[in-house]
Design a protein around this motif. Structure first.
Motif, PDB file in Angstrom:
ATOM      1  N   THR A 256       0.872  -1.172   0.000  1.00 48.81           N
ATOM      2  CA  THR A 256       0.000   0.000   0.000  1.00 48.81           C
ATOM      3  C   THR A 256       0.905   1.215   0.000  1.00 48.81           C
ATOM      4  OG1 THR A 256      -1.731  -1.163   1.234  1.00 48.81           O
ATOM      5  CG2 THR A 256      -1.827   1.232   1.177  1.00 48.81           C
ATOM      6  N   VAL A 257       0.817   1.991  -1.053  1.00 43.01           N
ATOM      7  CA  VAL A 257       1.785   3.055  -1.311  1.00 43.01           C
ATOM      8  C   VAL A 257       1.154   4.423  -1.075  1.00 43.01           C
ATOM      9  CG1 VAL A 257       3.201   4.145  -3.104  1.00 43.01           C
ATOM     10  CG2 VAL A 257       2.992   1.650  -3.015  1.00 43.01           C
ATOM     11  N   THR A 258       1.836   5.238  -0.288  1.00 43.87           N
ATOM     12  CA  THR A 258       1.428   6.635  -0.172  1.00 43.87           C
ATOM     13  C   THR A 258       2.061   7.453  -1.291  1.00 43.87           C
ATOM     14  OG1 THR A 258       1.201   6.456   2.231  1.00 43.87           O
ATOM     15  CG2 THR A 258       1.430   8.674   1.306  1.00 43.87           C
TER      16      THR A 258
ATOM     17  N   LEU B 123      -5.990  10.569  -5.196  1.00 43.05           N
ATOM     18  CA  LEU B 123      -6.250   9.132  -5.253  1.00 43.05           C
ATOM     19  C   LEU B 123      -5.524   8.353  -4.163  1.00 43.05           C
ATOM     20  CD1 LEU B 123      -5.848   8.721  -9.121  1.00 43.05           C
ATOM     21  CD2 LEU B 123      -7.973   9.042  -7.844  1.00 43.05           C
ATOM     22  N   ARG B 124      -4.645   8.987  -3.440  1.00 44.03           N
ATOM     23  CA  ARG B 124      -3.840   8.272  -2.442  1.00 44.03           C
ATOM     24  C   ARG B 124      -4.676   7.930  -1.220  1.00 44.03           C
ATOM     25  NH1 ARG B 124       1.320   9.499  -4.517  1.00 44.03           N
ATOM     26  NH2 ARG B 124       1.460  11.586  -5.425  1.00 44.03           N
ATOM     27  N   PRO B 125      -4.225   6.850  -0.487  1.00 44.31           N
ATOM     28  CA  PRO B 125      -3.154   5.890  -0.761  1.00 44.31           C
ATOM     29  C   PRO B 125      -3.515   4.987  -1.946  1.00 44.31           C
ATOM     30  CG  PRO B 125      -3.801   5.826   1.558  1.00 44.31           C
ATOM     31  CD  PRO B 125      -4.864   6.593   0.819  1.00 44.31           C
ATOM     32  N   LEU B 126      -2.490   4.310  -2.487  1.00 45.65           N
ATOM     33  CA  LEU B 126      -2.653   3.471  -3.663  1.00 45.65           C
ATOM     34  C   LEU B 126      -2.285   2.037  -3.344  1.00 45.65           C
ATOM     35  CD1 LEU B 126      -0.778   5.922  -6.077  1.00 45.65           C
ATOM     36  CD2 LEU B 126      -3.251   5.618  -5.967  1.00 45.65           C
ATOM     37  N   PHE B 127      -3.141   1.110  -3.752  1.00 43.52           N
ATOM     38  CA  PHE B 127      -2.800  -0.306  -3.643  1.00 43.52           C
ATOM     39  C   PHE B 127      -1.895  -0.667  -4.820  1.00 43.52           C
ATOM     40  CE2 PHE B 127      -7.056  -0.500  -1.463  1.00 43.52           C
ATOM     41  CZ  PHE B 127      -6.565  -0.853  -0.213  1.00 43.52           C
ATOM     42  N   LEU B 128      -0.744  -1.253  -4.514  1.00 40.02           N
ATOM     43  CA  LEU B 128       0.171  -1.706  -5.558  1.00 40.02           C
ATOM     44  C   LEU B 128      -0.078  -3.187  -5.805  1.00 40.02           C
ATOM     45  CD1 LEU B 128       2.554  -1.127  -7.451  1.00 40.02           C
ATOM     46  CD2 LEU B 128       4.094  -1.670  -5.550  1.00 40.02           C
ATOM     47  N   VAL B 129      -0.517  -3.503  -7.019  1.00 41.08           N
ATOM     48  CA  VAL B 129      -0.908  -4.867  -7.356  1.00 41.08           C
ATOM     49  C   VAL B 129      -0.032  -5.384  -8.496  1.00 41.08           C
ATOM     50  CG1 VAL B 129      -2.775  -6.360  -8.164  1.00 41.08           C
ATOM     51  CG2 VAL B 129      -3.288  -4.413  -6.663  1.00 41.08           C
ATOM     52  N   GLY B 130       0.638  -6.516  -8.272  1.00 38.24           N
ATOM     53  CA  GLY B 130       1.388  -7.182  -9.327  1.00 38.24           C
ATOM     54  C   GLY B 130       0.473  -8.127 -10.080  1.00 38.24           C
ATOM     55  N   LEU B 131       0.533  -8.103 -11.408  1.00 37.95           N
ATOM     56  CA  LEU B 131      -0.381  -8.918 -12.210  1.00 37.95           C
ATOM     57  C   LEU B 131       0.143 -10.325 -12.462  1.00 37.95           C
ATOM     58  CD1 LEU B 131      -1.711  -6.358 -14.849  1.00 37.95           C
ATOM     59  CD2 LEU B 131      -2.591  -6.923 -12.571  1.00 37.95           C
ATOM     60  N   GLY B 132       1.421 -10.563 -12.183  1.00 36.37           N
ATOM     61  CA  GLY B 132       1.962 -11.905 -12.356  1.00 36.37           C
ATOM     62  C   GLY B 132       2.248 -12.282 -13.795  1.00 36.37           C
ATOM     63  N   ASP B 133       2.272 -11.301 -14.704  1.00 40.97           N
ATOM     64  CA  ASP B 133       2.541 -11.605 -16.115  1.00 40.97           C
ATOM     65  C   ASP B 133       4.042 -11.559 -16.386  1.00 40.97           C
ATOM     66  OD1 ASP B 133       2.602  -8.837 -15.649  1.00 40.97           O
ATOM     67  OD2 ASP B 133       2.262  -8.400 -17.763  1.00 40.97           O
TER      68      ASP B 133
ATOM     69  N   GLU C 284       2.725  -3.873 -12.986  1.00 39.78           N
ATOM     70  CA  GLU C 284       2.195  -3.518 -11.675  1.00 39.78           C
ATOM     71  C   GLU C 284       1.196  -2.376 -11.824  1.00 39.78           C
ATOM     72  OE1 GLU C 284       6.272  -4.698  -9.196  1.00 39.78           O
ATOM     73  OE2 GLU C 284       5.537  -2.628  -9.167  1.00 39.78           O
ATOM     74  N   LEU C 285       0.062  -2.501 -11.143  1.00 38.80           N
ATOM     75  CA  LEU C 285      -0.983  -1.481 -11.190  1.00 38.80           C
ATOM     76  C   LEU C 285      -1.052  -0.741  -9.865  1.00 38.80           C
ATOM     77  CD1 LEU C 285      -3.986  -3.377 -12.867  1.00 38.80           C
ATOM     78  CD2 LEU C 285      -2.122  -2.117 -13.979  1.00 38.80           C
ATOM     79  N   TYR C 286      -1.369   0.549  -9.960  1.00 38.57           N
ATOM     80  CA  TYR C 286      -1.628   1.370  -8.781  1.00 38.57           C
ATOM     81  C   TYR C 286      -3.126   1.651  -8.763  1.00 38.57           C
ATOM     82  CZ  TYR C 286       3.406   2.192  -8.365  1.00 38.57           C
ATOM     83  OH  TYR C 286       4.765   2.040  -8.208  1.00 38.57           O
ATOM     84  N   VAL C 287      -3.830   1.106  -7.785  1.00 34.87           N
ATOM     85  CA  VAL C 287      -5.280   1.239  -7.694  1.00 34.87           C
ATOM     86  C   VAL C 287      -5.614   2.151  -6.519  1.00 34.87           C
ATOM     87  CG1 VAL C 287      -7.476   0.016  -7.449  1.00 34.87           C
ATOM     88  CG2 VAL C 287      -5.554  -1.090  -8.629  1.00 34.87           C
ATOM     89  N   SER C 288      -6.408   3.183  -6.767  1.00 37.95           N
ATOM     90  CA  SER C 288      -6.759   4.135  -5.721  1.00 37.95           C
ATOM     91  C   SER C 288      -7.589   3.461  -4.636  1.00 37.95           C
ATOM     92  CB  SER C 288      -7.540   5.306  -6.310  1.00 37.95           C
ATOM     93  OG  SER C 288      -8.056   6.124  -5.273  1.00 37.95           O
ATOM     94  N   SER C 289      -7.165   3.621  -3.388  1.00 38.71           N
ATOM     95  CA  SER C 289      -7.941   3.068  -2.270  1.00 38.71           C
ATOM     96  C   SER C 289      -9.169   3.913  -1.980  1.00 38.71           C
ATOM     97  CB  SER C 289      -7.060   2.989  -1.011  1.00 38.71           C
ATOM     98  OG  SER C 289      -6.672   4.292  -0.591  1.00 38.71           O
TER      99      SER C 289
END
Length: 481
Positions: A140-142, A155-165, A170-175
């Motif tokens: 979880t990235v500030t 949009l912060r904080p941001l969830f950092l999600v790895g897609l495994g491809d 890596e995606l930054y999704v707004s919490s």
């Protein structure tokens, strides 16, 4: 007396170049190497096309709240800057952005406000991305290196999600809103440490404070302009084309110093103009006006400002991943985007496709500057000196509408959707030459015949690198002595 002044001035010329050059020569070498990297790898950002590709189709059968009702639920008193309908995983939501930057998310199923999402929801949102294989929450990235700028603050904080491809996406999704704010790949992350980050002096600890970062870069590049200018001046003073030095040499120097002298003469003008244009990119002393498309101008173009557009839920064609509700000259429109980025105008009340007439767009454009007259109307079908794709993609065809106001404003408008794509004036067109032409060498003949542009930039960068590396060696030897 005059001779003494000249000698003293020359002495200070050499001293200034020598010692500031020793302090900055590594920066010059870094800039030339990182500039070449930036030719091919840009700083990570999420384009609209990438964003649409990661969205599932709108579930219209779940949309029970009308656009007008969604606006009323936010307490809107004027029409917002942006009103979009898209999916938040399996829930259709309205995303509303006001003119002062405030954001609201309203569920289109029952009208409840959404101001936070969970990590599990972020993973579910990420699973819709076409590269997603095994989504995993990484952090979880500030604020980090890739999300450092202020544009991500709402949009912060941001969830950092790895897609495994395989690409390491890596995606930054707004919490807060559930929007995908940014995507990066392993390739981008690695090469940017050799490209944009050193080139822009972009470490997170500095860049997070935009004002401080700007001042640091302005002062550093300002000193480097002094080095480049004094160096070229000295190079000319020490060059002999007629009464040559011993053995017919044009330069009094040998070894690395000779390389530094001659390469500086060959590429000196480029190095100076490149440094000056880079310094001007930060708009010191507000030399270039920042005229944009303000709220009042946009409202005149829309033709109305009341918080309403459709009081029923339309059922447009299947496949749309986002519906954007806009006004054009007092006419309501729904712009439907599919995953490939194709946009179809539609009637927001019925969902039926519409075709926009160029005359209607021009009529709406006349209201942009009511005190000025239209003096230019062009439909561009190919790139020109002021509208071209290089460091950013440009829509074609495009309408260019020019006015006779004091700034000689041009507006670029997408003829298929009526979107205002940008405003240009005398100041911004001057900036195009001072920065894009001198710094990035955005010259139409070169760009139209790639790899001509690549060859020229590589060659000039190589000359600049020879000047810089030779300066590093000469400076190190002097410091050792």
């Amino acid at each position: 007396m005059n001779l003494r002044i000249v000698r003293r001035a020359k002495r200070w010329l050499y001293i200034i170049h020598r010692w500031i050059g020793i302090a900055t020569c590594l920066l010059f070498a870094m800039w030339f190497v990182s500039g070449v990297v930036m030719m091919y790898v840009a700083f990570p950002q999420l384009s609209d096309t990438e964003r649409w590709a990661a969205l599932p189709p709108v579930a219209w059968d779940k949309v029970a709240v009308t656009p007008d009702r969604a606006l009323a639920l936010t307490g809107a008193t004027t029409y917002p800057r942006e009103l979009r309908l898209a999916m938040l995983d399996t829930t259709p939501v309205y995303r509303i952005t006001t003119w002062d930057g405030r954001r609201a998310v309203i569920a289109a199923t029952d009208g409840h406000a959404i101001d936070a999402i969970t990590a599990d929801q972020a993973l579910a949102i990420s699973a819709h991305h076409p590269a997603s294989t095994r989504p995993e929450l990484l952090d979880t990235v500030t604020r980090d290196q890739w999300s450092v700028t202020a544009r991500y603050d709402p949009l912060r904080p941001l969830f950092l999600v790895g897609l495994g491809d395989a690409a390491g996406t890596e995606l930054y999704v707004s919490s807060r809103s559930g929007e995908i704010a940014l995507d990066t790949t392993r390739h981008e992350r690695i090469w940017n440490w050799l490209g944009s980050i050193p080139h822009w002096i972009y470490p997170t600890v500095l860049r997070k404070d935009g004002a401080a970062w700007r001042q640091v870069v302005l002062w550093i590049s300002g000193f480097c302009i002094v080095v480049a200018t004094t160096g070229f001046w000295i190079g000319v003073l020490r060059l002999r084309l007629r009464q040559r030095y011993a053995r017919g040499r044009m330069t009094p120097y040998r070894g690395w110093m000779a390389w530094h002298h001659l390469a500086g003469l060959v590429g000196g003008v480029f190095v100076v103009t490149w440094m000056v244009s880079g310094w001007l990119s930060l708009n010191p002393l507000e030399l270039f006006a920042g005229r944009g498309i303000g709220r009042d101008m946009a409202v005149r173009y829309m033709g109305q400002d009341q918080p309403r557009i459709a009081d029923i839920v339309a059922r447009p064609q299947a496949g749309a991943v986002e519906a954007r509700f806009v006004w054009l000259g007092g006419r309501p429109l729904m712009l439907l985007a599919d995953r490939s980025g194709h946009i179809t105008p539609a009637d927001p009340a019925t969902g039926a496709p519409l075709a926009l007439a160029e005359t209607d767009i021009v009529a709406a454009a006349r209201r942009l500057l009511p005190d000025a007259m239209i003096t230019l109307r062009q439909r561009l079908t190919q790139a020109d000196w002021y509208w071209y794709s290089h460091h950013q993609e440009r829509t074609l065809p495009v309408l260019r509408i020019g006015f006779d106001d004091a700034a000689h404003s041009w507006f670029h408008i997408a003829p298929a959707t009526g979107d205002l794509l940008g405003r240009s004036d005398d100041s911004r067109r001057a900036y195009r030459w001072w920065f894009n032409a001198l710094h990035s060498l955005d010259l139409l003949p070169l760009l139209a015949h790639r790899p001509a542009w690549d060859i020229v930039v590589w060659l000039l960068s190589l000359i600049g690198l020879v000047v810089s590396v030779s300066g590093v060696v000469v400076g190190w030897r002097r410091l050792r002595r």
